[in-house]
Scaffold this motif. Structure first.
Motif, PDB file in Angstrom:
ATOM      1  N   MET A   1       0.841  -1.206   0.000  1.00  0.00           N
ATOM      2  CA  MET A   1       0.000   0.000   0.000  1.00  0.00           C
ATOM      3  C   MET A   1       0.877   1.258   0.000  1.00  0.00           C
ATOM      4  SD  MET A   1      -3.190  -0.978   0.058  1.00  0.00           S
ATOM      5  CE  MET A   1      -4.157   0.339   0.767  1.00  0.00           C
ATOM      6  N   PRO A   2       0.435   2.292  -0.667  1.00  0.00           N
ATOM      7  CA  PRO A   2       1.234   3.524  -0.690  1.00  0.00           C
ATOM      8  C   PRO A   2       1.303   4.166   0.689  1.00  0.00           C
ATOM      9  CG  PRO A   2      -0.910   3.871  -1.718  1.00  0.00           C
ATOM     10  CD  PRO A   2      -0.785   2.398  -1.483  1.00  0.00           C
ATOM     11  N   ASP A   3       2.393   4.907   0.922  1.00  0.00           N
ATOM     12  CA  ASP A   3       2.553   5.611   2.190  1.00  0.00           C
ATOM     13  C   ASP A   3       3.225   6.962   1.925  1.00  0.00           C
ATOM     14  OD1 ASP A   3       5.322   5.155   1.880  1.00  0.00           O
ATOM     15  OD2 ASP A   3       5.268   3.345   3.105  1.00  0.00           O
ATOM     16  N   TYR A   4       3.725   7.581   3.005  1.00  0.00           N
ATOM     17  CA  TYR A   4       4.296   8.926   2.904  1.00  0.00           C
ATOM     18  C   TYR A   4       5.816   8.937   3.063  1.00  0.00           C
ATOM     19  CZ  TYR A   4      -0.478  10.699   3.204  1.00  0.00           C
ATOM     20  OH  TYR A   4      -1.812  10.970   2.961  1.00  0.00           O
ATOM     21  N   ALA A   5       6.464   7.790   2.861  1.00  0.00           N
ATOM     22  CA  ALA A   5       7.913   7.733   3.083  1.00  0.00           C
ATOM     23  C   ALA A   5       8.668   8.692   2.170  1.00  0.00           C
ATOM     24  CB  ALA A   5       8.416   6.297   2.892  1.00  0.00           C
ATOM     25  N   LEU A   6       8.311   8.723   0.888  1.00  0.00           N
ATOM     26  CA  LEU A   6       8.994   9.637  -0.043  1.00  0.00           C
ATOM     27  C   LEU A   6       8.709  11.090   0.310  1.00  0.00           C
ATOM     28  CD1 LEU A   6       8.421   7.838  -3.478  1.00  0.00           C
ATOM     29  CD2 LEU A   6      10.586   8.106  -2.250  1.00  0.00           C
ATOM     30  N   GLU A   7       7.450  11.378   0.612  1.00  0.00           N
ATOM     31  CA  GLU A   7       7.092  12.747   0.977  1.00  0.00           C
ATOM     32  C   GLU A   7       7.839  13.187   2.237  1.00  0.00           C
ATOM     33  OE1 GLU A   7       3.455  11.089  -1.220  1.00  0.00           O
ATOM     34  OE2 GLU A   7       5.039  10.344   0.095  1.00  0.00           O
ATOM     35  N   GLN A   8       7.931  12.292   3.207  1.00  0.00           N
ATOM     36  CA  GLN A   8       8.604  12.616   4.460  1.00  0.00           C
ATOM     37  C   GLN A   8      10.090  12.877   4.236  1.00  0.00           C
ATOM     38  OE1 GLN A   8       7.175  13.177   7.479  1.00  0.00           O
ATOM     39  NE2 GLN A   8       9.234  13.843   8.095  1.00  0.00           N
ATOM     40  N   SER A   9      10.721  12.079   3.391  1.00  0.00           N
ATOM     41  CA  SER A   9      12.159  12.281   3.127  1.00  0.00           C
ATOM     42  C   SER A   9      12.395  13.636   2.458  1.00  0.00           C
ATOM     43  CB  SER A   9      12.700  11.151   2.251  1.00  0.00           C
ATOM     44  OG  SER A   9      12.175  11.217   0.936  1.00  0.00           O
ATOM     45  N   LEU A  10      11.461  14.066   1.643  1.00  0.00           N
ATOM     46  CA  LEU A  10      11.599  15.382   0.995  1.00  0.00           C
ATOM     47  C   LEU A  10      11.327  16.513   1.985  1.00  0.00           C
ATOM     48  CD1 LEU A  10       9.932  14.397  -2.368  1.00  0.00           C
ATOM     49  CD2 LEU A  10      12.291  15.185  -2.102  1.00  0.00           C
ATOM     50  N   LYS A  11      10.386  16.303   2.903  1.00  0.00           N
ATOM     51  CA  LYS A  11      10.141  17.299   3.955  1.00  0.00           C
ATOM     52  C   LYS A  11      11.405  17.495   4.784  1.00  0.00           C
ATOM     53  CE  LYS A  11       5.484  17.980   3.815  1.00  0.00           C
ATOM     54  NZ  LYS A  11       4.711  19.220   3.979  1.00  0.00           N
ATOM     55  N   GLU A  12      12.103  16.400   5.060  1.00  0.00           N
ATOM     56  CA  GLU A  12      13.322  16.470   5.866  1.00  0.00           C
ATOM     57  C   GLU A  12      14.439  17.209   5.139  1.00  0.00           C
ATOM     58  OE1 GLU A  12      13.999  12.382   6.808  1.00  0.00           O
ATOM     59  OE2 GLU A  12      12.307  12.281   8.214  1.00  0.00           O
ATOM     60  N   LYS A  13      14.322  17.296   3.812  1.00  0.00           N
ATOM     61  CA  LYS A  13      15.299  18.063   3.024  1.00  0.00           C
ATOM     62  C   LYS A  13      14.890  19.522   2.867  1.00  0.00           C
ATOM     63  CE  LYS A  13      16.771  14.015   0.354  1.00  0.00           C
ATOM     64  NZ  LYS A  13      16.768  13.340  -0.966  1.00  0.00           N
ATOM     65  N   GLY A  14      13.735  19.872   3.440  1.00  0.00           N
ATOM     66  CA  GLY A  14      13.341  21.274   3.442  1.00  0.00           C
ATOM     67  C   GLY A  14      12.189  21.635   2.529  1.00  0.00           C
ATOM     68  N   TYR A  15      11.681  20.682   1.778  1.00  0.00           N
ATOM     69  CA  TYR A  15      10.535  20.980   0.910  1.00  0.00           C
ATOM     70  C   TYR A  15       9.263  21.010   1.753  1.00  0.00           C
ATOM     71  CZ  TYR A  15      13.753  20.134  -2.930  1.00  0.00           C
ATOM     72  OH  TYR A  15      14.819  20.201  -3.781  1.00  0.00           O
ATOM     73  N   THR A  16       8.389  21.947   1.457  1.00  0.00           N
ATOM     74  CA  THR A  16       7.215  22.155   2.301  1.00  0.00           C
ATOM     75  C   THR A  16       5.894  21.773   1.639  1.00  0.00           C
ATOM     76  OG1 THR A  16       7.036  24.455   1.561  1.00  0.00           O
ATOM     77  CG2 THR A  16       8.348  24.030   3.550  1.00  0.00           C
ATOM     78  N   ALA A  17       5.889  21.634   0.322  1.00  0.00           N
ATOM     79  CA  ALA A  17       4.642  21.307  -0.391  1.00  0.00           C
ATOM     80  C   ALA A  17       4.961  20.331  -1.523  1.00  0.00           C
ATOM     81  CB  ALA A  17       3.989  22.576  -0.933  1.00  0.00           C
ATOM     82  N   VAL A  18       4.931  19.047  -1.178  1.00  0.00           N
ATOM     83  CA  VAL A  18       5.269  17.998  -2.150  1.00  0.00           C
ATOM     84  C   VAL A  18       3.976  17.492  -2.792  1.00  0.00           C
ATOM     85  CG1 VAL A  18       6.321  15.728  -2.472  1.00  0.00           C
ATOM     86  CG2 VAL A  18       7.288  17.331  -0.792  1.00  0.00           C
ATOM     87  N   CYS A  19       3.928  17.547  -4.112  1.00  0.00           N
ATOM     88  CA  CYS A  19       2.740  17.038  -4.809  1.00  0.00           C
ATOM     89  C   CYS A  19       3.057  15.724  -5.518  1.00  0.00           C
ATOM     90  CB  CYS A  19       2.195  18.056  -5.812  1.00  0.00           C
ATOM     91  SG  CYS A  19       3.220  18.359  -7.270  1.00  0.00           S
ATOM     92  N   GLY A  20       2.051  14.873  -5.589  1.00  0.00           N
ATOM     93  CA  GLY A  20       2.128  13.687  -6.424  1.00  0.00           C
ATOM     94  C   GLY A  20       1.488  14.002  -7.771  1.00  0.00           C
ATOM     95  N   VAL A  21       2.033  13.405  -8.833  1.00  0.00           N
ATOM     96  CA  VAL A  21       1.529  13.678 -10.185  1.00  0.00           C
ATOM     97  C   VAL A  21       1.368  12.356 -10.929  1.00  0.00           C
ATOM     98  CG1 VAL A  21       1.887  14.979 -12.321  1.00  0.00           C
ATOM     99  CG2 VAL A  21       2.847  15.844 -10.179  1.00  0.00           C
ATOM    100  N   ASP A  22       0.220  12.187 -11.575  1.00  0.00           N
ATOM    101  CA  ASP A  22      -0.003  10.988 -12.385  1.00  0.00           C
ATOM    102  C   ASP A  22      -0.944  11.338 -13.528  1.00  0.00           C
ATOM    103  OD1 ASP A  22       0.248   8.389 -13.257  1.00  0.00           O
ATOM    104  OD2 ASP A  22      -0.713   7.473 -11.513  1.00  0.00           O
TER     105      ASP A  22
END
Length: 199
Positions: A1-22
């Motif tokens: 199942m999908p989760d927020y691991a990728l989004e969280q890793s980007l938040k930790e790098k300083g990004y504040t608004a991560v969008c998914g695109v498909d």
């Protein structure tokens, strides 16, 4: 199942608004290619959220509403059959994706893009193969794009009932190809996808 691991890793790098695109609709012989971009609240649990292709139409419709109600921001955009014919399906898909990202009411500062290609985006990107099964943001975008395109197919069916778009959603089924051989293309068919009619 999908989760927020990728989004969280980007938040930790300083990004504040991560969008998914498909996207939805790269393969069909007709209609637009539809793309969606979605920013979800970090960690938001949406029951049943998954790759849109694994879900029933009824479940996708329910999730479509839930995603729109809970997203920080989302946008849905498309590229027309004429644009697909002019610039090819890959470039048209990228165009629709960029349009969706640019239309977000809350600007994204990073995009997680399903697949292995991301071109000319206005913000940094990371491609994610089978991303709709990995990232919750991409899974949400996949549902928004798929439901929107399916609804467009139902509208197309009402406009051009002789093509039976509600049954095949524009894909190259035996039924669709037989209809095309008998009566030729409609105004919403992708001419560059119909080489088989020339044989």
């Amino acid at each position: 199942m999908p989760d927020y691991a990728l989004e969280q890793s980007l938040k930790e790098k300083g990004y504040t608004a991560v969008c998914g695109v498909d996207e939805a609709g790269r393969g069909p012989l007709s209609g637009p290619v539809v793309a969606a971009a979605c920013i979800l609240p970090m960690g938001l649990y949406i029951e049943g959220l998954d790759d849109s292709k694994k879900l029933t139409p009824k479940k996708r419709d329910l999730l479509f509403d839930t995603i729109r109600e809970n997203a920080i921001a989302y946008a849905i955009a498309s590229a027309s059959p004429q644009e697909i014919d002019e610039i090819n399906i890959l470039n048209a898909t990228m165009l629709a994706m960029r349009r969706a990202v640019s239309a977000l009411s809350v600007p994204a500062d990073f995009a997680l893009v399903d697949g292995n290609i991301a071109r000319d985006f206005p913000i940094p990107t990371q491609t994610v193969i089978k991303g709709d099964a990995i990232s919750s943001s991409i899974a949400a975008a996949s549902i928004l794009a798929k439901v929107t395109r399916d609804r467009i197919c139902l509208e197309d069916d009402a406009r051009y009932p002789e093509y039976q778009f509600a049954k095949h959603k524009g894909y190259s089924t035996a039924l669709h190809m037989d209809i095309l051989r008998k009566i030729g293309p409609s105004p919403i068919h992708r001419r560059s996808f119909l080489k088989f009619l020339e044989k």
